[in-house]
Enzyme design. Structure first.
Site, PDB file in Angstrom:
ATOM      1  N   GLU A   1       0.841  -1.199   0.000  1.00 58.71           N
ATOM      2  CA  GLU A   1       0.000   0.000   0.000  1.00 58.71           C
ATOM      3  C   GLU A   1       0.880   1.255   0.000  1.00 58.71           C
ATOM      4  O   GLU A   1       1.828   1.355   0.775  1.00 58.71           O
ATOM      5  CB  GLU A   1      -0.890   0.032   1.254  1.00 58.71           C
ATOM      6  CG  GLU A   1      -1.764   1.277   1.297  1.00 58.71           C
ATOM      7  CD  GLU A   1      -2.521   1.411   2.612  1.00 58.71           C
ATOM      8  OE1 GLU A   1      -3.563   0.764   2.747  1.00 58.71           O
ATOM      9  OE2 GLU A   1      -2.048   2.153   3.496  1.00 58.71           O
TER      10      GLU A   1
ATOM     11  N   LYS B   1     -21.860  -5.871   2.028  1.00 60.76           N
ATOM     12  CA  LYS B   1     -20.953  -5.272   1.033  1.00 60.76           C
ATOM     13  C   LYS B   1     -20.664  -6.287  -0.077  1.00 60.76           C
ATOM     14  O   LYS B   1     -20.581  -5.936  -1.247  1.00 60.76           O
ATOM     15  CB  LYS B   1     -19.649  -4.806   1.702  1.00 60.76           C
ATOM     16  CG  LYS B   1     -19.874  -3.635   2.656  1.00 60.76           C
ATOM     17  CD  LYS B   1     -18.592  -2.894   2.999  1.00 60.76           C
ATOM     18  CE  LYS B   1     -17.847  -3.439   4.161  1.00 60.76           C
ATOM     19  NZ  LYS B   1     -16.803  -2.517   4.668  1.00 60.76           N
TER      20      LYS B   1
HETATM   21  C1  LIG Z   1      -7.979  -2.025   3.374  1.00 64.64           C
HETATM   22  C2  LIG Z   1      -8.452  -0.671   3.852  1.00 64.64           C
HETATM   23  C3  LIG Z   1      -8.251   0.443   3.039  1.00 64.64           C
HETATM   24  C4  LIG Z   1      -8.690   1.711   3.433  1.00 64.64           C
HETATM   25  N1  LIG Z   1      -8.434   2.784   2.631  1.00 64.64           N
HETATM   26  C5  LIG Z   1      -8.835   4.008   2.988  1.00 64.64           C
HETATM   27  C6  LIG Z   1      -8.578   5.149   2.148  1.00 64.64           C
HETATM   28  O1  LIG Z   1      -7.945   5.049   1.089  1.00 64.64           O
HETATM   29  N2  LIG Z   1      -9.041   6.358   2.567  1.00 64.64           N
HETATM   30  C7  LIG Z   1      -9.726   6.519   3.731  1.00 64.64           C
HETATM   31  O2  LIG Z   1     -10.150   7.633   4.021  1.00 64.64           O
HETATM   32  N3  LIG Z   1      -9.963   5.465   4.550  1.00 64.64           N
HETATM   33  C8  LIG Z   1      -9.525   4.218   4.214  1.00 64.64           C
HETATM   34  N4  LIG Z   1      -9.779   3.152   5.053  1.00 64.64           N
HETATM   35  C9  LIG Z   1     -10.425   3.388   6.344  1.00 64.64           C
HETATM   36  C10 LIG Z   1     -11.953   3.391   6.252  1.00 64.64           C
HETATM   37  O3  LIG Z   1     -12.413   4.399   5.392  1.00 64.64           O
HETATM   38  C11 LIG Z   1     -12.516   3.621   7.662  1.00 64.64           C
HETATM   39  O4  LIG Z   1     -12.207   2.541   8.498  1.00 64.64           O
HETATM   40  C12 LIG Z   1     -13.999   3.943   7.736  1.00 64.64           C
HETATM   41  O5  LIG Z   1     -14.275   4.360   9.064  1.00 64.64           O
HETATM   42  C13 LIG Z   1     -14.909   2.768   7.454  1.00 64.64           C
HETATM   43  O6  LIG Z   1     -14.929   2.439   6.145  1.00 64.64           O
HETATM   44  P1  LIG Z   1     -15.719   1.121   5.652  1.00 64.64           P
HETATM   45  O7  LIG Z   1     -15.690   1.113   4.203  1.00 64.64           O
HETATM   46  O8  LIG Z   1     -15.246  -0.059   6.359  1.00 64.64           O
HETATM   47  O9  LIG Z   1     -17.212   1.508   6.164  1.00 64.64           O
HETATM   48  P2  LIG Z   1     -18.557   0.725   6.287  1.00 64.64           P
HETATM   49  O10 LIG Z   1     -18.463  -0.652   5.718  1.00 64.64           O
HETATM   50  O11 LIG Z   1     -19.625   1.613   5.765  1.00 64.64           O
HETATM   51  O12 LIG Z   1     -18.711   0.558   7.858  1.00 64.64           O
HETATM   52  C14 LIG Z   1     -18.604   1.686   8.713  1.00 64.64           C
HETATM   53  C15 LIG Z   1     -19.265   1.369  10.056  1.00 64.64           C
HETATM   54  O13 LIG Z   1     -20.688   1.308   9.891  1.00 64.64           O
HETATM   55  C16 LIG Z   1     -21.221   0.038  10.263  1.00 64.64           C
HETATM   56  N5  LIG Z   1     -22.244  -0.245   9.237  1.00 64.64           N
HETATM   57  C17 LIG Z   1     -22.044  -0.622   7.958  1.00 64.64           C
HETATM   58  N6  LIG Z   1     -23.228  -0.721   7.302  1.00 64.64           N
HETATM   59  C18 LIG Z   1     -24.205  -0.393   8.203  1.00 64.64           C
HETATM   60  C19 LIG Z   1     -25.616  -0.296   8.146  1.00 64.64           C
HETATM   61  N7  LIG Z   1     -26.284  -0.571   7.017  1.00 64.64           N
HETATM   62  N8  LIG Z   1     -26.296   0.072   9.278  1.00 64.64           N
HETATM   63  C20 LIG Z   1     -25.616   0.348  10.430  1.00 64.64           C
HETATM   64  N9  LIG Z   1     -24.260   0.262  10.542  1.00 64.64           N
HETATM   65  C21 LIG Z   1     -23.567  -0.089   9.450  1.00 64.64           C
HETATM   66  C22 LIG Z   1     -20.025  -0.923  10.237  1.00 64.64           C
HETATM   67  O14 LIG Z   1     -20.193  -1.975  11.156  1.00 64.64           O
HETATM   68  C23 LIG Z   1     -18.894  -0.002  10.646  1.00 64.64           C
HETATM   69  O15 LIG Z   1     -18.853   0.153  12.035  1.00 64.64           O
HETATM   70  C24 LIG Z   1      -9.345   1.864   4.689  1.00 64.64           C
HETATM   71  C25 LIG Z   1      -9.540   0.752   5.513  1.00 64.64           C
HETATM   72  C26 LIG Z   1      -9.086  -0.506   5.111  1.00 64.64           C
HETATM   73  C27 LIG Z   1      -9.268  -1.685   6.030  1.00 64.64           C
END
Ligand SMILES: Cc1cc2nc3c(=O)[nH]c(=O)nc-3n(C[C@H](O)[C@H](O)[C@H](O)COP(=O)(O)OP(=O)(O)OC[C@H]3O[C@@H](n4cnc5c(N)ncnc54)[C@H](O)[C@@H]3O)c2cc1C
Length: 292
Positions: free
Chosen positions: A18, A167
């Protein structure tokens, strides 16, 4: 290439690095050196981060283009959609498409630090909403993020795994996880996901510790805990002995990777923090052991 095909068909486990785009000339110099050193190891893929609120949109696009076109690497561009509306999504994803990027990892992202940032009226709440929006409009091979210890805001690890399943149902073809320092979190997480019918490849993320202070500050923001035995050993190393702390991180990272690979993971993403020394040492050791 659609990266999931490589995850599924490669004889040996894949590995990738990364990178995040540089914001200053000094960081750019460091990134250039890191890219040179790590791409020489011929990774199966590289990933590029995307700053909250689109803050690194141009830098991310340029870095992805350079890695793809100049270095000939398979790129997974992350896309963090927090606060962004359809026009901004289209601009960011269109930019990747133009440069031949075929793989996007869709994350929600977090609120940008910029106090002037205002979310677009049509922005989406969760990564699953973004996937639902992006899937029918683009041909990218899409991935999503997973959290072996549960996401920081998750109601519980079980609920978090339920949302991971959502997802996947909405278009994620592979998962890359946050890093962790105890492999049991990852193994339990994979079990939770499989129990919910998630069959896509799940790649663990590994981030070598450089020193305790840095590890603690990052862990606090992304929900990866530092196991007590690890903390105790690191705390016993004098703060100024940077080499001893980094060596400890290399040993731990190598042990983690060996166990993960022995368990049959499809590949490993190394979180580099745009540093090459520890990560390249781990990869070289695994290679010497015929594991990568
Ligand atoms: C491999 C990897 C790459 C990343 N790259 C970046 C990047 O480039 N830029 C950046 O800014 N961040 C990045 N992140 C961090 C990420 O954006 C944060 O962790 C963010 O807070 C959550 O993103 P997510 O896509 O997991 O969110 P989501 O999957 O939307 O989840 C967020 C939270 O909401 C909850 N949730 C999900 N769906 C629902 C629903 N329908 N109802 C109620 N609760 C729900 C989940 O349990 C979780 O607690 C990365 C993380 C990882 C692991």
């Amino acid at each position: 290439m659609r990266i999931v095909d490589r995850f599924r068909t490669q004889q040996k486990p894949c590995f990738g690095f990364e990178f995040f785009p540089a914001k200053t000339p000094k960081a750019q110099e460091n990134l250039d050196r890191t890219v040179e050193k790590l791409t020489a190891l011929a990774p199966d893929f590289v990933t590029v981060t995307f700053g909250a609120g689109g803050s690194t949109r141009e830098g991310s696009r340029q870095l992805a283009a350079r890695l793809k076109q100049e270095k000939g690497l398979e790129v997974i561009a992350y896309f963090a959609g927090y606060g962004l509306g359809p026009p901004e999504i289209s601009e960011a994803l269109g930019g990747y498409s133009e440069h031949g990027v075929e793989n996007i990892l869709v994350v929600r992202g977090d609120p940008p630090r910029d106090p002037a940032f205002r979310p677009h009226a049509e922005s989406m709440v969760y990564a699953s909403d973004l996937l639902e929006y992006i899937r029918p409009r683009y041909a990218f091979c899409l991935g999503a993020a997973g959290y072996p210890e549960g996401h920081l805001q998750a109601e519980s690890p079980d609920r978090d795994a339920d949302f991971l399943k959502r997802k996947v149902d909405l278009g994620a073809e592979y998962i890359i996880t946050n890093y962790f320092y105890d492999n049991r979190y990852f193994f339990d997480y994979v079990e939770r996901c499989r129990a919910r019918g998630v069959t896509v490849p799940i790649l663990p993320g590994v981030m070598p510790i450089l020193n305790l202070k840095l590890a603690e500050s990052i862990a606090a923001t992304c929900g990866a805990s530092i196991p007590e035995p690890v903390r105790t050993k690191l705390a016993a190393i004098p703060e100024e002995d940077k080499k001893a702390s980094a060596d400890f991180g290399i040993e731990l990272g190598e042990r983690q990777c060996r166990e993960l690979l022995a368990a049959g993971v499809p590949g490993i993403l190394f979180y580099t923090m745009d540093r090459w020394e520890s990560v390249s040492e781990i990869v070289n050791r695994l290679r010497a052991g015929g594991l990568l």
